[in-house]
Design an enzyme around this catalytic site. Structure first.
Site, mmCIF file in Angstrom:
data_model
loop_
_atom_site.group_PDB
_atom_site.id
_atom_site.type_symbol
_atom_site.label_atom_id
_atom_site.label_comp_id
_atom_site.label_asym_id
_atom_site.label_seq_id
_atom_site.Cartn_x
_atom_site.Cartn_y
_atom_site.Cartn_z
ATOM 1 N N SER A 85 0.858 -1.186 0.000
ATOM 2 C CA SER A 85 0.000 0.000 0.000
ATOM 3 C C SER A 85 0.888 1.228 0.000
ATOM 4 O O SER A 85 2.068 1.154 0.387
ATOM 5 C CB SER A 85 -0.882 -0.016 1.260
ATOM 6 N N TYR A 133 -1.982 0.517 10.777
ATOM 7 C CA TYR A 133 -2.015 -0.058 9.427
ATOM 8 C C TYR A 133 -0.690 0.192 8.715
ATOM 9 O O TYR A 133 -0.111 -0.724 8.107
ATOM 10 C CB TYR A 133 -3.168 0.558 8.639
#
Length: 229
Positions: free
Chosen positions: A131, A144
């Site tokens: 990501s 995250y």
């Protein structure tokens, strides 16, 4: 005909990737977190093989998979599954940290360890769907992003370790992509969600397939993608 092991094939990027691979005639082993989910995947992708293990419980993956049939040769292992829960460091619980690190980092590390003999046998490839948060972070994204920064470190270390075995290791870093997870993120952020503003999962899949299909004289170690202008 290649054999691919995919996590997260139930939706978003993983589902789009599984569809493209099936359409071109490749074989798939799909990881499901439960028997019910495995049945749904077999109905969605007839002819594929499923195995069941929960990435959220990485300490149990080896034991759970030990009673299931795993491939002896594997052309690729593609880590797509992921979870996200936003929150400030002074608000996030230990359970939230453990869940995100388990599914996004520790689970993939353990699954890779288990499947490395099969990957080595085929001089295969590991692809980590990371990501943009694996390269930078923002307020409320600490947990995250930590899991995704760790995933990059895992890929970099694995690449150096497995080069002698002929195993290629790649990471792809998509920016915000129009998936159910993105809709969930917008809900957590309290913002309206317009999928047309973000990367189409099919575009990310095209990047993954480019990595997989590249001739053996080279490898794409990292690919970064951002929404178009």
């Amino acid at each position: 005909m290649a054999l691919h092991f995919i996590t997260g094939a139930g939706s978003g990027i993983g589902e789009a990737l599984a569809s493209r691979l099936v359409d071109r005639g490749d074989d798939l082993v799909l990881l499901a977190r439960s028997e019910d989910r495995a049945r749904e995947l077999r109905e969605r992708f007839p002819g594929t093989t499923t195995v069941v293990a929960d990435l959220a419980e990485p300490e149990r993956i080896a034991e759970t998979l030990s009673g299931q049939e795993l491939p002896e040769r594997l052309d690729s292992l593609i880590h797509v599954a992921g979870v996200v829960e936003l929150g400030r460091v002074d608000e996030l619980s230990v359970a939230s940290w453990a869940w995100q690190l388990g599914v996004n980092l520790i689970g993939p590390a353990e699954l890779t360890r288990i499947l490395l003999p099969a990957l080595r046998s085929a001089s295969g490839q590991v692809v980590f769907v990371n990501s943009g948060a694996g390269l930078r972070t923002s307020p409320e994204w600490s947990a995250y992003a930590a899991s995704k920064h760790g995933l990059k470190a895992l890929a970099d270390g694995l690449r150096a370790e497995e080069a002698a075995h002929g195993v290629r290791v790649s990471s792809i870093f998509p920016g915000r992509t129009a998936t159910p997870m993105q809709a969930q993120v917008h809900e957590q952020e309290g913002r309206p969600y317009d999928p047309s503003a973000f990367i189409d999962p099919e575009s990310v899949v095209t990047g993954i397939l480019t990595m997989l299909d590249l001739p053996r004289d080279a490898q794409v170690t990292e690919l970064m993608m951002r929404p178009g202008i």
